[in-house]
Design a protein around this motif. Structure first.
Motif, PDB file in Angstrom:
ATOM      1  N   ALA A 130      -0.340 -12.595  -3.843  1.00 23.07           N
ATOM      2  CA  ALA A 130      -1.074 -11.337  -3.748  1.00 23.07           C
ATOM      3  C   ALA A 130      -2.140 -11.338  -4.835  1.00 23.07           C
ATOM      4  O   ALA A 130      -1.948 -10.782  -5.913  1.00 23.07           O
ATOM      5  CB  ALA A 130      -0.132 -10.146  -3.912  1.00 23.07           C
ATOM      6  N   PRO A 131      -3.276 -11.990  -4.576  1.00 24.44           N
ATOM      7  CA  PRO A 131      -4.340 -12.045  -5.579  1.00 24.44           C
ATOM      8  C   PRO A 131      -4.840 -10.645  -5.924  1.00 24.44           C
ATOM      9  O   PRO A 131      -5.096  -9.834  -5.014  1.00 24.44           O
ATOM     10  CB  PRO A 131      -5.433 -12.872  -4.889  1.00 24.44           C
ATOM     11  N   PRO A 132      -4.988 -10.332  -7.193  1.00 24.58           N
ATOM     12  CA  PRO A 132      -5.356  -8.968  -7.580  1.00 24.58           C
ATOM     13  C   PRO A 132      -6.747  -8.560  -7.115  1.00 24.58           C
ATOM     14  O   PRO A 132      -7.011  -7.371  -6.924  1.00 24.58           O
ATOM     15  CB  PRO A 132      -5.266  -8.994  -9.110  1.00 24.58           C
ATOM     16  N   ARG A 133      -7.637  -9.525  -6.893  1.00 24.89           N
ATOM     17  CA  ARG A 133      -9.007  -9.175  -6.525  1.00 24.89           C
ATOM     18  C   ARG A 133      -9.095  -8.565  -5.133  1.00 24.89           C
ATOM     19  O   ARG A 133     -10.060  -7.875  -4.827  1.00 24.89           O
ATOM     20  CB  ARG A 133      -9.916 -10.403  -6.612  1.00 24.89           C
ATOM     21  N   TYR A 134      -8.117  -8.845  -4.260  1.00 20.40           N
ATOM     22  CA  TYR A 134      -8.184  -8.241  -2.929  1.00 20.40           C
ATOM     23  C   TYR A 134      -6.820  -7.855  -2.377  1.00 20.40           C
ATOM     24  O   TYR A 134      -6.564  -7.954  -1.185  1.00 20.40           O
ATOM     25  CB  TYR A 134      -8.924  -9.154  -1.947  1.00 20.40           C
ATOM     26  N   SER A 135      -5.956  -7.389  -3.266  1.00 21.65           N
ATOM     27  CA  SER A 135      -4.634  -6.977  -2.803  1.00 21.65           C
ATOM     28  C   SER A 135      -4.722  -5.793  -1.833  1.00 21.65           C
ATOM     29  O   SER A 135      -3.926  -5.701  -0.886  1.00 21.65           O
ATOM     30  CB  SER A 135      -3.744  -6.629  -3.999  1.00 21.65           C
ATOM     31  N   ALA A 136      -5.691  -4.891  -2.025  1.00 19.78           N
ATOM     32  CA  ALA A 136      -5.843  -3.761  -1.093  1.00 19.78           C
ATOM     33  C   ALA A 136      -6.229  -4.251   0.294  1.00 19.78           C
ATOM     34  O   ALA A 136      -5.771  -3.728   1.312  1.00 19.78           O
ATOM     35  CB  ALA A 136      -6.886  -2.788  -1.620  1.00 19.78           C
ATOM     36  N   GLN A 137      -7.058  -5.286   0.340  1.00 17.60           N
ATOM     37  CA  GLN A 137      -7.458  -5.843   1.629  1.00 17.60           C
ATOM     38  C   GLN A 137      -6.290  -6.514   2.345  1.00 17.60           C
ATOM     39  O   GLN A 137      -6.257  -6.568   3.570  1.00 17.60           O
ATOM     40  CB  GLN A 137      -8.610  -6.837   1.445  1.00 17.60           C
ATOM     41  N   LEU A 138      -5.332  -7.009   1.582  1.00 18.04           N
ATOM     42  CA  LEU A 138      -4.160  -7.626   2.200  1.00 18.04           C
ATOM     43  C   LEU A 138      -3.382  -6.601   3.019  1.00 18.04           C
ATOM     44  O   LEU A 138      -2.950  -6.877   4.144  1.00 18.04           O
ATOM     45  CB  LEU A 138      -3.256  -8.240   1.132  1.00 18.04           C
ATOM     46  N   LEU A 139      -3.204  -5.409   2.470  1.00 13.78           N
ATOM     47  CA  LEU A 139      -2.489  -4.375   3.208  1.00 13.78           C
ATOM     48  C   LEU A 139      -3.253  -3.964   4.466  1.00 13.78           C
ATOM     49  O   LEU A 139      -2.659  -3.697   5.518  1.00 13.78           O
ATOM     50  CB  LEU A 139      -2.247  -3.161   2.307  1.00 13.78           C
ATOM     51  N   LYS A 140      -4.576  -3.921   4.375  1.00 20.25           N
ATOM     52  CA  LYS A 140      -5.387  -3.601   5.556  1.00 20.25           C
ATOM     53  C   LYS A 140      -5.234  -4.684   6.615  1.00 20.25           C
ATOM     54  O   LYS A 140      -5.156  -4.392   7.813  1.00 20.25           O
ATOM     55  CB  LYS A 140      -6.851  -3.452   5.158  1.00 20.25           C
ATOM     56  N   ALA A 141      -5.205  -5.933   6.174  1.00 20.27           N
ATOM     57  CA  ALA A 141      -5.052  -7.041   7.120  1.00 20.27           C
ATOM     58  C   ALA A 141      -3.700  -6.981   7.813  1.00 20.27           C
ATOM     59  O   ALA A 141      -3.594  -7.190   9.034  1.00 20.27           O
ATOM     60  CB  ALA A 141      -5.217  -8.374   6.394  1.00 20.27           C
ATOM     61  N   ILE A 142      -2.666  -6.698   7.038  1.00 19.60           N
ATOM     62  CA  ILE A 142      -1.326  -6.573   7.632  1.00 19.60           C
ATOM     63  C   ILE A 142      -1.299  -5.431   8.638  1.00 19.60           C
ATOM     64  O   ILE A 142      -0.745  -5.562   9.739  1.00 19.60           O
ATOM     65  CB  ILE A 142      -0.276  -6.356   6.529  1.00 19.60           C
ATOM     66  N   ALA A 143      -1.937  -4.309   8.299  1.00 18.89           N
ATOM     67  CA  ALA A 143      -1.933  -3.138   9.183  1.00 18.89           C
ATOM     68  C   ALA A 143      -2.641  -3.406  10.502  1.00 18.89           C
ATOM     69  O   ALA A 143      -2.360  -2.741  11.511  1.00 18.89           O
ATOM     70  CB  ALA A 143      -2.579  -1.954   8.471  1.00 18.89           C
ATOM     71  N   GLU A 144      -3.558  -4.370  10.519  1.00 15.36           N
ATOM     72  CA  GLU A 144      -4.236  -4.729  11.760  1.00 15.36           C
ATOM     73  C   GLU A 144      -3.307  -5.475  12.716  1.00 15.36           C
ATOM     74  O   GLU A 144      -3.595  -5.593  13.908  1.00 15.36           O
ATOM     75  CB  GLU A 144      -5.463  -5.589  11.459  1.00 15.36           C
ATOM     76  N   VAL A 145      -2.205  -6.004  12.173  1.00 16.09           N
ATOM     77  CA  VAL A 145      -1.295  -6.823  12.970  1.00 16.09           C
ATOM     78  C   VAL A 145       0.021  -6.114  13.257  1.00 16.09           C
ATOM     79  O   VAL A 145       0.600  -6.234  14.338  1.00 16.09           O
ATOM     80  CB  VAL A 145      -1.026  -8.170  12.248  1.00 16.09           C
ATOM     81  N   THR A 146       0.524  -5.357  12.276  1.00 15.51           N
ATOM     82  CA  THR A 146       1.843  -4.743  12.409  1.00 15.51           C
ATOM     83  C   THR A 146       1.933  -3.518  11.510  1.00 15.51           C
ATOM     84  O   THR A 146       1.193  -3.396  10.524  1.00 15.51           O
ATOM     85  CB  THR A 146       2.955  -5.740  12.022  1.00 15.51           C
ATOM     86  N   ASP A 147       2.846  -2.623  11.864  1.00 18.78           N
ATOM     87  CA  ASP A 147       3.117  -1.483  10.986  1.00 18.78           C
ATOM     88  C   ASP A 147       4.392  -1.697  10.179  1.00 18.78           C
ATOM     89  O   ASP A 147       4.899  -0.774   9.530  1.00 18.78           O
ATOM     90  CB  ASP A 147       3.218  -0.182  11.801  1.00 18.78           C
ATOM     91  N   GLN A 148       4.919  -2.914  10.209  1.00 16.93           N
ATOM     92  CA  GLN A 148       6.138  -3.231   9.461  1.00 16.93           C
ATOM     93  C   GLN A 148       5.833  -3.346   7.963  1.00 16.93           C
ATOM     94  O   GLN A 148       4.734  -3.726   7.564  1.00 16.93           O
ATOM     95  CB  GLN A 148       6.740  -4.551   9.959  1.00 16.93           C
ATOM     96  N   PRO A 149       6.807  -3.050   7.098  1.00 20.01           N
ATOM     97  CA  PRO A 149       6.598  -3.130   5.650  1.00 20.01           C
ATOM     98  C   PRO A 149       6.694  -4.569   5.145  1.00 20.01           C
ATOM     99  O   PRO A 149       7.226  -5.450   5.816  1.00 20.01           O
ATOM    100  CB  PRO A 149       7.759  -2.301   5.097  1.00 20.01           C
ATOM    101  N   VAL A 150       6.180  -4.777   3.942  1.00 27.05           N
ATOM    102  CA  VAL A 150       6.357  -6.067   3.261  1.00 27.05           C
ATOM    103  C   VAL A 150       7.749  -6.083   2.653  1.00 27.05           C
ATOM    104  O   VAL A 150       8.072  -5.280   1.776  1.00 27.05           O
ATOM    105  CB  VAL A 150       5.294  -6.275   2.168  1.00 27.05           C
ATOM    106  N   THR A 151       8.592  -6.989   3.118  1.00 32.95           N
ATOM    107  CA  THR A 151       9.977  -7.051   2.650  1.00 32.95           C
ATOM    108  C   THR A 151      10.237  -8.207   1.694  1.00 32.95           C
ATOM    109  O   THR A 151      11.207  -8.180   0.940  1.00 32.95           O
ATOM    110  CB  THR A 151      10.942  -7.187   3.841  1.00 32.95           C
ATOM    111  N   HIS A 152       9.392  -9.227   1.743  1.00 33.97           N
ATOM    112  CA  HIS A 152       9.546 -10.398   0.875  1.00 33.97           C
ATOM    113  C   HIS A 152       8.170 -10.827   0.366  1.00 33.97           C
ATOM    114  O   HIS A 152       7.184 -10.769   1.106  1.00 33.97           O
ATOM    115  CB  HIS A 152      10.148 -11.588   1.634  1.00 33.97           C
TER     116      HIS A 152
END
Length: 258
Positions: free
Chosen positions: A14-36
């Motif tokens: 989870a690189p700090p420079r774009y950690s917010a974008q990671l959550l957006k990318a995940i949301a484009e694919v699934t509404d499941q939470p990050v578990t690991h």
């Protein structure tokens, strides 16, 4: 890189420079939470945004990564909750990630993360598809180990390679190109060490200063190495000019002392 399974998401780094974008990318694919969350290694530029993912995911890393994070005591990089020594198979739902440790290269604890079904391999800070590696073989703490890991990467039956830097994923040809470049640098540095005479092209008044003599010698070895590999590789690797001096310097140092 993230992997979606039936009830959650496995995040790798989870690189700090774009950690917010990671959550957006995940949301484009699934509404499941990050578990690991899997840590590729301990460096902050790769895992410093893990807390931005929210929740309380299980964090997984190599034993050496845990040791380094415990020493760093950085609140942005929590110590992993699960660690392993040689290999670890993470099975979540119908998805599998195979984690393995191949020794010190970039730093202790840097692991291979392989998704066999997807034929995707992630190894961070070792191979830079299409680019000159970061300076001094990506600041490798063990240059011979770094060479070995690039060769080991090519043995994995992946179709997609994730390197953690630069602007695209990689292929086996990218891995082979980098290894060919590295071996050319090694051969050029060895020839330079064997054919460059000390105490040349320097003021005789400095001969009594061993640091000055050696600095002059090393610089001329590096120049000869750079000149030897430039015609072949400058057109083939992005940013070749930025770090070729560093690669030749790191190589001659390793050949002399490793």
């Amino acid at each position: 890189m993230f992997l979606v399974y039936e009830t959650g998401v496995v995040m790798v780094d989870a690189p700090p420079r774009y950690s917010a974008q990671l959550l957006k990318a995940i949301a484009e694919v699934t509404d499941q939470p990050v578990t690991h969350v899997i840590y590729s290694h301990s460096h902050i530029d790769h895992i410093g945004g893990v807390l931005d993912l929210g929740g309380s995911p299980i964090t997984i890393a190599h034993d050496e990564t845990k040791r380094l994070l415990a020493r760093a005591a950085d609140p942005k990089r929590p110590v992993p909750t699960v660690t392993f020594g040689d290999t670890y198979s993470l099975k979540v739902g119908s998805q599998v990630l195979e984690l393995s440790y191949h020794g010190v290269a970039h730093e202790p604890g840097n692991i291979f993360i392989y998704a066999p079904e997807q034929k995707t391999l992630m190894v961070v800070d070792v191979v830079f598809p299409g680019w000159m590696p970061w300076r001094r073989f990506a600041l490798a703490q063990d240059v011979p180990g770094y060479f070995q890991q690039v060769a080991d990467i090519d043995k994995v039956p992946f179709e997609t390679f994730v390197g953690g830097h630069v602007n695209r994923v990689g292929t086996h040809q990218d891995v082979r190109d980098q290894l060919e470049f590295m071996n050319d640098v090694k051969a050029a540095a060895l020839t330079s060490l064997q054919t460059t005479a000390p105490e040349k092209e320097m003021d005789p008044a400095d001969f009594a200063n061993p640091w000055a003599v050696f600095d002059n010698y090393i610089d001329r070895v590096v120049v000869q190495c750079v000149n030897a590999v430039t015609p072949k590789w400058q057109p083939r690797l992005a940013a070749f000019d930025v770090y070729i001096w560093d690669q030749c310097y790191a190589m001659e140092q390793s050949l002399r002392i490793d």
